[in-house]
Design a protein around this motif. Structure first.
Motif, PDB file in Angstrom:
ATOM      1  N   ASN A  75      85.311 -67.441  41.711  1.00 45.02           N
ATOM      2  CA  ASN A  75      86.056 -68.685  41.566  1.00 45.02           C
ATOM      3  C   ASN A  75      85.166 -69.909  41.486  1.00 45.02           C
ATOM      4  OD1 ASN A  75      88.788 -68.491  41.193  1.00 45.02           O
ATOM      5  ND2 ASN A  75      89.100 -67.765  43.302  1.00 45.02           N
ATOM      6  N   SER A  76      84.159 -69.968  42.379  1.00 43.66           N
ATOM      7  CA  SER A  76      83.319 -71.168  42.317  1.00 43.66           C
ATOM      8  C   SER A  76      82.521 -71.226  41.013  1.00 43.66           C
ATOM      9  CB  SER A  76      82.388 -71.333  43.522  1.00 43.66           C
ATOM     10  OG  SER A  76      82.295 -70.181  44.259  1.00 43.66           O
ATOM     11  N   LEU A  77      82.162 -70.057  40.480  1.00 41.82           N
ATOM     12  CA  LEU A  77      81.430 -70.072  39.202  1.00 41.82           C
ATOM     13  C   LEU A  77      82.332 -70.603  38.088  1.00 41.82           C
ATOM     14  CD1 LEU A  77      79.492 -66.666  39.320  1.00 41.82           C
ATOM     15  CD2 LEU A  77      78.549 -68.965  39.601  1.00 41.82           C
ATOM     16  N   ARG A  78      83.600 -70.196  38.123  1.00 49.50           N
ATOM     17  CA  ARG A  78      84.549 -70.666  37.106  1.00 49.50           C
ATOM     18  C   ARG A  78      84.667 -72.188  37.182  1.00 49.50           C
ATOM     19  NH1 ARG A  78      88.334 -67.481  38.362  1.00 49.50           N
ATOM     20  NH2 ARG A  78      88.068 -65.960  36.719  1.00 49.50           N
ATOM     21  N   VAL A  79      84.866 -72.685  38.401  1.00 51.59           N
ATOM     22  CA  VAL A  79      85.039 -74.132  38.594  1.00 51.59           C
ATOM     23  C   VAL A  79      83.782 -74.896  38.159  1.00 51.59           C
ATOM     24  CG1 VAL A  79      85.355 -75.926  40.357  1.00 51.59           C
ATOM     25  CG2 VAL A  79      86.708 -73.807  40.459  1.00 51.59           C
ATOM     26  N   LYS A  80      82.639 -74.386  38.592  1.00 50.71           N
ATOM     27  CA  LYS A  80      81.363 -75.032  38.296  1.00 50.71           C
ATOM     28  C   LYS A  80      81.163 -75.207  36.781  1.00 50.71           C
ATOM     29  CE  LYS A  80      76.664 -74.340  40.167  1.00 50.71           C
ATOM     30  NZ  LYS A  80      76.531 -75.409  41.153  1.00 50.71           N
ATOM     31  N   HIS A  81      81.411 -74.141  36.041  1.00 52.40           N
ATOM     32  CA  HIS A  81      81.169 -74.206  34.596  1.00 52.40           C
ATOM     33  C   HIS A  81      82.288 -74.954  33.871  1.00 52.40           C
ATOM     34  CE1 HIS A  81      78.328 -71.118  35.901  1.00 52.40           C
ATOM     35  NE2 HIS A  81      77.605 -71.483  34.856  1.00 52.40           N
ATOM     36  N   GLN A  82      83.519 -74.745  34.347  1.00 50.45           N
ATOM     37  CA  GLN A  82      84.639 -75.433  33.692  1.00 50.45           C
ATOM     38  C   GLN A  82      84.566 -76.950  33.870  1.00 50.45           C
ATOM     39  OE1 GLN A  82      86.675 -74.590  31.493  1.00 50.45           O
ATOM     40  NE2 GLN A  82      87.143 -72.397  31.641  1.00 50.45           N
ATOM     41  N   SER A  83      83.984 -77.398  34.986  1.00 55.02           N
ATOM     42  CA  SER A  83      83.923 -78.846  35.199  1.00 55.02           C
ATOM     43  C   SER A  83      83.049 -79.500  34.134  1.00 55.02           C
ATOM     44  CB  SER A  83      83.413 -79.170  36.603  1.00 55.02           C
ATOM     45  OG  SER A  83      82.048 -78.851  36.695  1.00 55.02           O
ATOM     46  N   VAL A  84      82.053 -78.778  33.654  1.00 57.27           N
ATOM     47  CA  VAL A  84      81.197 -79.319  32.579  1.00 57.27           C
ATOM     48  C   VAL A  84      81.986 -79.331  31.271  1.00 57.27           C
ATOM     49  CG1 VAL A  84      79.013 -79.073  31.337  1.00 57.27           C
ATOM     50  CG2 VAL A  84      79.146 -78.463  33.770  1.00 57.27           C
ATOM     51  N   VAL A  85      82.735 -78.260  31.042  1.00 57.81           N
ATOM     52  CA  VAL A  85      83.568 -78.184  29.834  1.00 57.81           C
ATOM     53  C   VAL A  85      84.525 -79.376  29.806  1.00 57.81           C
ATOM     54  CG1 VAL A  85      85.322 -76.831  28.604  1.00 57.81           C
ATOM     55  CG2 VAL A  85      83.435 -75.665  29.763  1.00 57.81           C
ATOM     56  N   GLY A  86      85.192 -79.590  30.945  1.00 55.08           N
ATOM     57  CA  GLY A  86      86.172 -80.663  31.045  1.00 55.08           C
ATOM     58  C   GLY A  86      85.582 -82.017  30.675  1.00 55.08           C
ATOM     59  N   GLN A  87      84.318 -82.200  31.007  1.00 54.97           N
ATOM     60  CA  GLN A  87      83.674 -83.486  30.773  1.00 54.97           C
ATOM     61  C   GLN A  87      83.236 -83.693  29.318  1.00 54.97           C
ATOM     62  OE1 GLN A  87      83.593 -85.506  33.410  1.00 54.97           O
ATOM     63  NE2 GLN A  87      82.819 -87.150  32.088  1.00 54.97           N
ATOM     64  N   PHE A  88      82.817 -82.601  28.660  1.00 53.52           N
ATOM     65  CA  PHE A  88      82.171 -82.788  27.360  1.00 53.52           C
ATOM     66  C   PHE A  88      82.920 -82.238  26.159  1.00 53.52           C
ATOM     67  CE2 PHE A  88      78.600 -82.788  30.367  1.00 53.52           C
ATOM     68  CZ  PHE A  88      77.980 -83.969  30.004  1.00 53.52           C
ATOM     69  N   ILE A  89      83.735 -81.208  26.376  1.00 54.69           N
ATOM     70  CA  ILE A  89      84.270 -80.510  25.209  1.00 54.69           C
ATOM     71  C   ILE A  89      85.724 -80.918  24.968  1.00 54.69           C
ATOM     72  CG2 ILE A  89      84.443 -78.244  24.069  1.00 54.69           C
ATOM     73  CD1 ILE A  89      81.631 -78.621  25.160  1.00 54.69           C
ATOM     74  N   ASP A  90      85.945 -81.685  23.905  1.00 52.55           N
ATOM     75  CA  ASP A  90      87.294 -82.135  23.585  1.00 52.55           C
ATOM     76  C   ASP A  90      87.985 -81.192  22.599  1.00 52.55           C
ATOM     77  OD1 ASP A  90      87.019 -84.358  25.200  1.00 52.55           O
ATOM     78  OD2 ASP A  90      86.048 -85.508  23.591  1.00 52.55           O
ATOM     79  N   GLY A  92      89.704 -78.341  20.965  1.00 53.26           N
ATOM     80  CA  GLY A  92      90.509 -77.270  21.558  1.00 53.26           C
ATOM     81  C   GLY A  92      89.966 -75.881  21.295  1.00 53.26           C
ATOM     82  N   ALA A  93      89.521 -75.655  20.061  1.00 56.01           N
ATOM     83  CA  ALA A  93      89.025 -74.324  19.702  1.00 56.01           C
ATOM     84  C   ALA A  93      87.742 -74.009  20.485  1.00 56.01           C
ATOM     85  CB  ALA A  93      88.762 -74.263  18.203  1.00 56.01           C
ATOM     86  N   GLU A  94      86.876 -75.016  20.612  1.00 59.15           N
ATOM     87  CA  GLU A  94      85.636 -74.835  21.378  1.00 59.15           C
ATOM     88  C   GLU A  94      85.950 -74.491  22.830  1.00 59.15           C
ATOM     89  OE1 GLU A  94      82.450 -74.624  21.046  1.00 59.15           O
ATOM     90  OE2 GLU A  94      81.611 -76.070  19.644  1.00 59.15           O
ATOM     91  N   ARG A  95      86.884 -75.240  23.389  1.00 57.21           N
ATOM     92  CA  ARG A  95      87.298 -75.009  24.786  1.00 57.21           C
ATOM     93  C   ARG A  95      87.793 -73.579  24.978  1.00 57.21           C
ATOM     94  NH1 ARG A  95      89.564 -79.017  28.677  1.00 57.21           N
ATOM     95  NH2 ARG A  95      88.751 -81.019  28.046  1.00 57.21           N
ATOM     96  N   ALA A  96      88.655 -73.158  24.054  1.00 61.98           N
ATOM     97  CA  ALA A  96      89.242 -71.823  24.166  1.00 61.98           C
ATOM     98  C   ALA A  96      88.160 -70.750  24.041  1.00 61.98           C
ATOM     99  CB  ALA A  96      90.309 -71.636  23.095  1.00 61.98           C
ATOM    100  N   ALA A  97      87.263 -70.953  23.098  1.00 65.82           N
ATOM    101  CA  ALA A  97      86.209 -69.958  22.887  1.00 65.82           C
ATOM    102  C   ALA A  97      85.317 -69.858  24.127  1.00 65.82           C
ATOM    103  CB  ALA A  97      85.379 -70.337  21.662  1.00 65.82           C
TER     104      ALA A  97
END
Ligand code: ASP
Ligand code: MG
Length: 484
Positions: A75-90, A92-97
């Motif tokens: 869980n913490s790994l998911r949160v850690k990496h997703q928080s970067v996604v949330g900040q930089f990747i707008d 939708g397709a990139e996010r999903a991939a």
């Protein structure tokens, strides 16, 4: 062409990712602006800081039957990496991939930990698969962040290009095979202006079994890739201004060094300076590719350039001092050893059988004793092995001492210019002597780029400071009075 490696702290937070994106974009622009004959950038990345430790801890606990811990880590790994996604990747397709890549890796992680729990055992081979997941999460993420910042980038999994032997936990690259796979994969990308973002640390055997090159070895990966691509420079982006004259936590007025030789930096890394993985220079030396250590958080600082000894000015003798604690000084001694051939050979083959790493050796010229330094953890087995090997000699009192001196530190005084400089050892002894620090053993490496002392661990910091002071390493080379 540049190979740029970003360490754990450089991809350790949202802010750090932003820094990295700017640095890579700037370098790409600079590469195309200047008339470099072979423009282009390849990136190598570590796992986000702390991740490798988390993965290893989860696997260890799984082997002891703890299933909760690895689920928490997942869980913490998911949160850690997703928080970067949330900040930089707008996009939708990139996010999903990216989400799919993360989930695949995290599933692999929990499946692996679950089988480790069932087996109740963690092999080095199993550990390599788990511990390498951090880079296989951070690299696709960094590639996406670069793209989101307008830098064409593509993720490359090093298990597909870095071919190694099967020494799990510390595999060595097979250069011919690695070159064969890396060149056709990376070169066309780099030439097209796409930045490959390669996972550091990991590789795979010829048969495709995942391996790692050892802790902290993303630097090594960068050097391997740099050598294969024949890069103009290998840049190691970290969180300090290059290699320093001493650990700034020990010596408050330590300064960063402009230039070092491969040999010097290898000595420093070997004796505990955390700035570069000790193997990093190996691939670079042959092709004479300069390595530069730079600070992601202060990118305008020139950092430290590491080049061939013949290309470094020889002014100044001592360049830097490092210390490594947690050591044990083992002594094999006795009058009966004088002139008896083979004692040293038998000593070190017994040590080698135990798989212990010998960091320093010193034999007094009277041949009455041999002493050497091993990590504290291997000392008991080494001493037992030696007592067994020399059982007869001990009974006959040819050898009357085989024991260890616990809790010592090695102080390594490093500088290629120390070669043939008289008076140097005297200055070192004067420095430690004036602080009443007892030198338990001393050795000079065959390269003469290093004089090592063994002192009580409790006095290690004082010794480093005293030697740093006597050679005035806090001053620029030109302002030092004392050069020897
Ligand atoms: N992530 C790996 C480690 O922590 C490799 C590296 O960071 O260089 O050891
Ligand atoms: Mg590192």
């Amino acid at each position: 062409m540049l190979v740029m490696k970003f360490g754990g702290t450089s991809v350790g937070s949202v802010e750090a990712f932003a820094q990295v994106a700017t640095i890579v974009a700037d370098k790409m622009a600079e590469q195309t602006r200047t008339t470099t004959t072979r423009p282009g950038v390849a990136v190598v990345t570590s796992a986000m800081s702390g991740v490798t430790n988390m993965l290893i801890e989860a696997a260890r606990r799984a082997a002891q039957g703890d299933e909760e811990f690895y689920q928490e880590i997942e869980n913490s790994l998911r949160v850690k990496h997703q928080s970067v996604v949330g900040q930089f990747i707008d996009d939708g397709a990139e996010r999903a991939a990216l989400g799919r890549v993360f989930e695949q890796r995290l599933q692999e992680f929990s499946r692996l930990c679950s089988s480790i729990t069932v087996l109740g055992e963690l092999t080095n081979r199993g550990l390599d698969v788990v511990s390498g997941l951090g880079e296989r999460l951070s690299a696709p993420l960094l590639a996406a962040v670069l793209r989101a910042n307008g830098v064409p980038a593509e993720y490359v999994d090093a298990t597909e290009i870095v071919v190694t032997d099967n020494v799990f936990g510390g595999a060595a690259p097979l250069l011919a095979e690695t070159t064969e796979r890396t060149l056709p994969r990376l070169l066309p990308m780099v030439e097209k202006g796409i930045v490959p973002v390669v996972t550091g640390f990991v590789g795979a055997t010829v048969d495709g079994i995942p391996t790692t090159l050892g802790r902290g070895a993303s630097d090594y990966t960068a050097a391997i890739i740099g050598a294969v691509l024949d890069a103009d420079e290998i840049q190691i982006w970290t969180d300090v201004n290059g290699v320093m004259t001493a650990d700034p936590r020990i010596v408050s007025n330590a300064r960063s060094l402009n230039q070092l030789s491969y040999e010097e930096v290898a000595e420093l890394a070997y004796y505990g300076a955390k700035v570069l993985h000790p193997q990093t220079v190996t691939p670079a030396v042959e092709k004479k590719i300069p390595i530069r250590v730079l600070n992601t958080f202060e990118p305008s600082h020139p950092g430290t350039r590491i080049v061939d000894r013949r290309d470094t000015p020889s002014s100044g003798t001592v360049k830097a001092i490092t210390s490594i604690r947690g050591m044990n000084l083992v002594t094999v001694g006795g009058r009966g050893m004088i002139g008896v051939p083979g004692i040293a050979a038998r000593t070190f083959s017994a040590v080698a059988t135990m798989g212990a790493n010998v960091l320093m050796i010193s034999q007094s010229s009277s041949e009455q004793s041999i002493c050497f330094v091993v990590p504290e953890a291997s000392a008991p087995t080494v001493i037992n092995a030696l007592r067994a090997e020399f059982k007869t000699e001990l009974e006959r009192h040819y050898i009357d001492q085989i024991d260890g001196h616990a809790d010592v530190a090695i102080i390594a005084v490093v500088g290629s210019g120390m070669r043939g400089t008289p008076g140097l050892a005297a200055s070192i002894f004067q420095a430690v002597g004036s602080h009443s620090i007892n030198v338990i053993a001393i050795a000079q490496g065959s390269s003469e780029a290093n004089v090592s002392l063994v002192v009580e661990a409790a006095r290690a910091a004082d010794a480093v400071r005293a030697i740093h002071d006597i050679f005035e390493l806090h001053k620029p080379t030109s302002e030092r009075i004392k050069t020897a």
